[in-house]
Scaffold this motif. Structure first.
Motif: not given
Length: 371
Positions: A145-156, A172-179
């Motif tokens: 299982r790959i858990v993908a996070v993208t475009d967090t865009h921390f900003g103003p 909580e998802l207990r991923p094998d790979i985080v991307a």
């Protein structure tokens, strides 16, 4: 001239629909409405320059980004309102009743959508599950299982609490790979370090990997690469790693964003050959590349699956139709060539306007299956 023309159209259409057309409002209402549109028309470019230029003034960013989102929604529903006016006229409803009904409806719909869209933008993303079969994947890796996070865009808008929630949801998802597939923040590390800090708490069984997005190249790309390295992530700057489970192996590769070659700093730019140098040609390849349109290079390189972000699913409807003019996919799983599949995430955060309308954010759980 292009920017000026776009701005004038964005503001002129809702101004005409709400203030003029056949509404026949009293002169004082027309004057006040016109003044509001003129002031916001001037304020938008000024605040965006103050925010996204070298000064990075966050208060200006909150104002400018909000105006941009509001006027886009007003514009879209004013166009729909114009069509509604024609229909009402056809069935015999006369002005000013017809135009006032339309103007009122446009305002009500816009307000409701903006309130709902802000809640959607600020909420912890929903979990999206997708199974992807890779014929070359070994049985020992079936179910990885790959858990993908993208475009967090921390900003103003300070979203430190949101960031903590995202990290907790990932763990909580207990991923094998985080991307993390790029566009961490709008601004340099020094300015956004606090919001990005929870990324250090994300955990995975086999690997935590990161690639740059286009927004890193608007400011501090190398700074973010160094920062992610320092908090325990493997930065795939045109590079790869090999993970193993049950006696089978998977190549996890990553390339710079498509815009990197023409941006600062030098020495960046998507290089698929470098990312896959020395890879056993018999092994399946998972590629992280921020923009969906990089899938054509992924397909040429024999990649099995590319994970991308960038599109935000359009973020604010109907912008998704414009995104589709530039990208081969806006959201979801698609196939490109005989071997290569592409998963395009809607993204976990938002850029600019703090709204998401008909384009919900996501944390993606991609489960790989062998044939």
């Amino acid at each position: 001239m292009t920017i000026v023309s776009v701005l004038l159209v964005l503001f002129a259409v809702p101004w005409w629909t709400l203030v003029m057309s056949g509404t026949q409002w009293p002169a004082s209402v027309v004057a006040l409405g016109t003044a509001v549109f003129v002031v916001t028309l001037v304020a938008l470019p000024v605040t965006l320059v103050l925010s996204h230029g070298r000064r990075h003034l966050d208060w200006a960013g909150v104002i400018g980004d909000s105006i941009l989102g509001i006027v886009w929604v007003l514009f879209a529903w004013s166009v729909i309102g114009t069509a509604a006016r024609l229909v009402l006229g056809f069935v015999g409803v006369e002005d000013p009743v017809r135009s006032r009904w339309v103007a009122t409806a446009v305002v009500v719909v816009t307000v409701v959508l903006l309130i709902w869209g802000n809640r959607e933008a600020m909420r912890i993303p929903r979990i999206a599950h997708v199974d992807v079969t890779l014929p070359r994947l070994g049985r020992g890796l079936d179910g990885i299982r790959i858990v993908a996070v993208t475009d967090t865009h921390f900003g103003p808008v300070d979203r430190t609490k949101w960031s903590l929630g995202v990290a907790a949801a990932v763990n909580e998802l207990r991923p094998d790979i985080v991307a993390h597939v790029g566009d961490i923040a709008d601004g340099p590390v020094a300015q956004r370090r606090g919001q990005a800090a929870p990324l250090a708490t994300m955990d995975a069984e086999l690997a935590k990997v990161y690639v740059t997005g286009n927004h890193e190249y608007l400011g501090d790309a190398q700074g973010w690469l160094d920062h992610m390295d320092s908090i325990g992530w493997k930065t795939l700057h045109n590079a790869h790693i090999v993970v193993e489970r049950g006696g089978d192996r998977l190549v996890v590769a990553g390339v710079d964003d498509a815009t990197a070659k023409s941006a600062e700093p030098s020495g960046h730019g998507a290089d698929f050959a470098a990312a896959l140098a020395g890879v056993d040609p018999g092994l399946p390849v998972l590629m992280l590349a921020h923009q969906p349109k990089q899938v054509f290079e992924s397909a040429a390189a024999g990649v099995d699956l590319q994970i991308a972000g960038h599109t935000h699913g359009g973020q604010i409807w109907p912008f998704n139709f414009l995104v589709r003019l530039d990208q081969p996919a806006v959201h979801g799983l698609s196939r490109h060539g005989a071997r290569t599949q592409l998963y395009t995430s809607r993204g976990s955060g938002f850029w600019g306007p703090p709204f998401r309308i008909f384009a919900p954010s996501e944390i993606t759980v991609i489960t790989l299956r062998s044939a």
